[in-house]
Design a protein around this motif. Structure first.
Motif, short mmCIF file in Angstrom:
data_model
loop_
_atom_site.label_atom_id
_atom_site.label_comp_id
_atom_site.label_asym_id
_atom_site.label_seq_id
_atom_site.Cartn_x
_atom_site.Cartn_y
_atom_site.Cartn_z
N ARG A 128 0.82 -1.21 0.00
CA ARG A 128 0.00 0.00 0.00
C ARG A 128 0.85 1.26 0.00
O ARG A 128 0.48 2.27 -0.59
CB ARG A 128 -0.92 0.00 1.23
CG ARG A 128 -1.95 1.12 1.20
CD ARG A 128 -2.99 0.94 2.27
NE ARG A 128 -2.45 1.11 3.61
CZ ARG A 128 -3.14 0.87 4.73
NH1 ARG A 128 -4.36 0.43 4.66
NH2 ARG A 128 -2.57 1.05 5.91
N PHE A 222 -9.61 -1.68 -2.69
CA PHE A 222 -9.63 -0.82 -1.52
C PHE A 222 -8.59 0.27 -1.70
O PHE A 222 -7.44 0.00 -2.02
CB PHE A 222 -9.34 -1.64 -0.26
CG PHE A 222 -10.37 -2.70 0.01
CD1 PHE A 222 -11.47 -2.42 0.81
CD2 PHE A 222 -10.27 -3.95 -0.57
CE1 PHE A 222 -12.44 -3.38 1.04
CE2 PHE A 222 -11.24 -4.93 -0.36
CZ PHE A 222 -12.33 -4.63 0.45
N ASP A 224 -6.77 3.70 -0.09
CA ASP A 224 -6.45 4.63 0.99
C ASP A 224 -6.51 6.02 0.37
O ASP A 224 -5.60 6.43 -0.36
CB ASP A 224 -5.05 4.32 1.53
CG ASP A 224 -4.65 5.22 2.70
OD1 ASP A 224 -5.01 6.42 2.67
OD2 ASP A 224 -3.96 4.74 3.61
N THR A 262 -13.80 0.44 -2.50
CA THR A 262 -14.06 0.92 -1.14
C THR A 262 -13.00 1.96 -0.79
O THR A 262 -11.81 1.68 -0.85
CB THR A 262 -14.01 -0.24 -0.12
OG1 THR A 262 -15.04 -1.17 -0.44
CG2 THR A 262 -14.23 0.28 1.29
N VAL A 264 -11.16 4.18 1.89
CA VAL A 264 -10.88 4.11 3.32
C VAL A 264 -10.08 5.34 3.73
O VAL A 264 -9.15 5.75 3.02
CB VAL A 264 -10.08 2.84 3.66
CG1 VAL A 264 -9.87 2.71 5.16
CG2 VAL A 264 -10.79 1.61 3.11
N ASP A 265 -10.43 5.94 4.88
CA ASP A 265 -9.70 7.13 5.30
C ASP A 265 -8.36 6.74 5.90
O ASP A 265 -8.03 5.56 6.04
CB ASP A 265 -10.53 7.99 6.26
CG ASP A 265 -10.60 7.40 7.67
OD1 ASP A 265 -10.01 6.33 7.90
OD2 ASP A 265 -11.24 8.02 8.53
N ARG A 266 -7.57 7.72 6.26
CA ARG A 266 -6.19 7.50 6.69
C ARG A 266 -6.08 6.53 7.86
O ARG A 266 -5.15 5.73 7.93
CB ARG A 266 -5.56 8.85 7.06
CG ARG A 266 -4.12 8.76 7.56
CD ARG A 266 -3.22 8.18 6.51
NE ARG A 266 -1.83 8.17 6.93
CZ ARG A 266 -0.90 7.41 6.41
NH1 ARG A 266 -1.20 6.57 5.44
NH2 ARG A 266 0.35 7.47 6.83
N GLY A 268 -8.40 4.28 8.74
CA GLY A 268 -9.23 3.10 8.57
C GLY A 268 -10.51 3.14 9.37
O GLY A 268 -11.08 2.12 9.68
N THR A 270 -13.42 4.75 8.51
CA THR A 270 -14.63 4.70 7.71
C THR A 270 -14.37 3.96 6.42
O THR A 270 -13.27 4.00 5.88
CB THR A 270 -15.14 6.12 7.36
OG1 THR A 270 -14.13 6.79 6.59
CG2 THR A 270 -15.45 6.91 8.60
N ALA A 271 -15.36 3.28 5.93
CA ALA A 271 -15.25 2.58 4.65
C ALA A 271 -16.55 2.81 3.89
O ALA A 271 -17.62 2.44 4.36
CB ALA A 271 -15.02 1.09 4.88
#
Length: 364
Positions: A128, A222, A224, A262, A264-266, A268, A270-271
């Motif tokens: 990632r 997913f 980030d 999906t 995802v915020d920094r 994790g 919220t998704a």
């Protein structure tokens, strides 16, 4: 040495095993120091080895994976990782995984959080964080291959397969889905997973030969959001199985709109599941009617014709027919989204030509 005849508690047994593992780590730390010195003296080069990893594997008689970890640590400049190994506060495998994460450009917060992740999952964090440039992504795609070779008796065929990104995930998902249809999950005597996938592959091939309609599983991606934005999409995007995605694949997802994404915020926290917005059916039908076939100059293929966004969705491109051109699967999936070619804006609508990556348009 542990006296196996001595009666000890389970807790004491576990503690001694841990202490032995960290002792191994401290010995590896000394090896790393020596290897760093050998590398500086160019000993591997003088011995005719192509890489430090090759020299380590041969001279120390260790597996390539172990040699790779030692090489990573020997060429690192992250003193705190080496110190942790020397102090016996981390295992050798943990130190090597942390160093790969540091090398990938992870910040201190991410590195610190990796301590709470199982060692074998740190590779996902590395994937990632590591930037995947368009050239890297194209190189990974160009390395794709399926090599099949019969044995000397020509009784069985074996081979190797190399795929990247969602192509790999969709292939595995398709094979596993079909395998579950071919045999009952509850059957204790069903073939092993590798054998089931072969059966599924043959089944899907037979479907195609008999004009069947194989289903296309939906890939899961997913992203980030913060990391992807900061690196212009070159980091932060992974498939469900942990394979890294680059800009080209993300652009294709937005263009085709059949992959579940999906965000995802920094941290994790919220998704938000989203699916790329698909081109409305009436506009898709109009573009197919208007263009009649693949608009790539000289192409006569009619395989999986797909409308393509001339101005990418990520750059504000709309579903307006003027921003769409019909391309066959090869020109859309391979040329544009895998090899990162762009459409020459000066080429006629029915004779589209392509501009290689890193080359400016004719008047650009």
């Amino acid at each position: 040495m542990l006296d196996v005849t001595k009666s000890i508690t389970d807790d004491a047994l576990e503690q001694e095993l841990i202490e032995v593992e960290y002792l191994v780590g401290r010995l590896r730390a000394r090896q790393v120091e020596l290897l760093r010195d050998a590398d500086a003296r160019q000993v591997p080069t003088r011995d005719g080895c192509a890489t430090l990893k090759e020299w380590i594997a041969g001279r120390l008689d260790v597996a390539p994976s172990t040699a790779g970890q030692l090489a990573v640590l020997a060429r690192s400049d992250a003193g705190h990782v080496q110190e942790s190994l020397e102090d016996g506060t981390v295992s050798f495998d943990r130190a090597a995984a942390t160093q790969r994460l540091v090398n990938a450009g992870a910040d201190e917060v991410t590195v610190a959080r990796s301590a709470g992740v199982a060692v074998h999952h740190v590779s996902r964090l590395v994937a990632r964080q590591r930037r995947l440039t368009p050239m890297d992504e194209a190189a990974a795609f160009e390395s794709r291959r399926l090599v099949l070779q019969p044995n000397l008796d020509r009784t069985v065929m074996s081979g190797t397969l190399r795929l990247s990104g969602t192509d790999a995930d969709m292939l595995v998902a398709a094979l596993d889905a079909r395998a579950d249809e071919l045999c009952d999950r509850s059957d204790p005597d069903r073939p092993q997973v590798a054998q089931r996938r072969v059966d599924a592959l043959v089944s899907l091939a037979l479907d195609d030969r008999t004009a069947g309609n194989p289903r296309r599983p939906q890939a899961q991606v997913f992203v980030d959001a913060e990391l992807a934005a900061r690196t212009h999409g070159e980091a932060g995007a992974l498939t469900e199985s942990g394979l890294q995605l680059g800009v080209g694949m993300l652009e294709e997802i937005l263009c085709v709109g059949t992959t579940s994404v999906t965000i995802v915020d920094r941290h994790g926290l919220t998704a938000v599941p989203t699916t790329g917005p698909t081109i409305p059916a009436r506009i898709r039908a109009y573009v197919r009617h208007r263009d009649g076939g693949c608009t790539a100059d000289g192409c006569t293929s009619t395989y999986r014709l797909e409308p393509h966004h001339i101005l990418p969705r990520s750059h504000g491109g709309s579903h307006d027919p003027s921003n769409l051109t019909l391309l066959c699967w090869f020109h859309h999936h391979v040329v544009v989204h895998k090899r990162h070619y762009t459409i020459d804006p000066e080429s006629p609508p029915g004779r589209r030509r392509f501009i290689p990556p890193n080359k400016s348009p004719p008047n650009g």
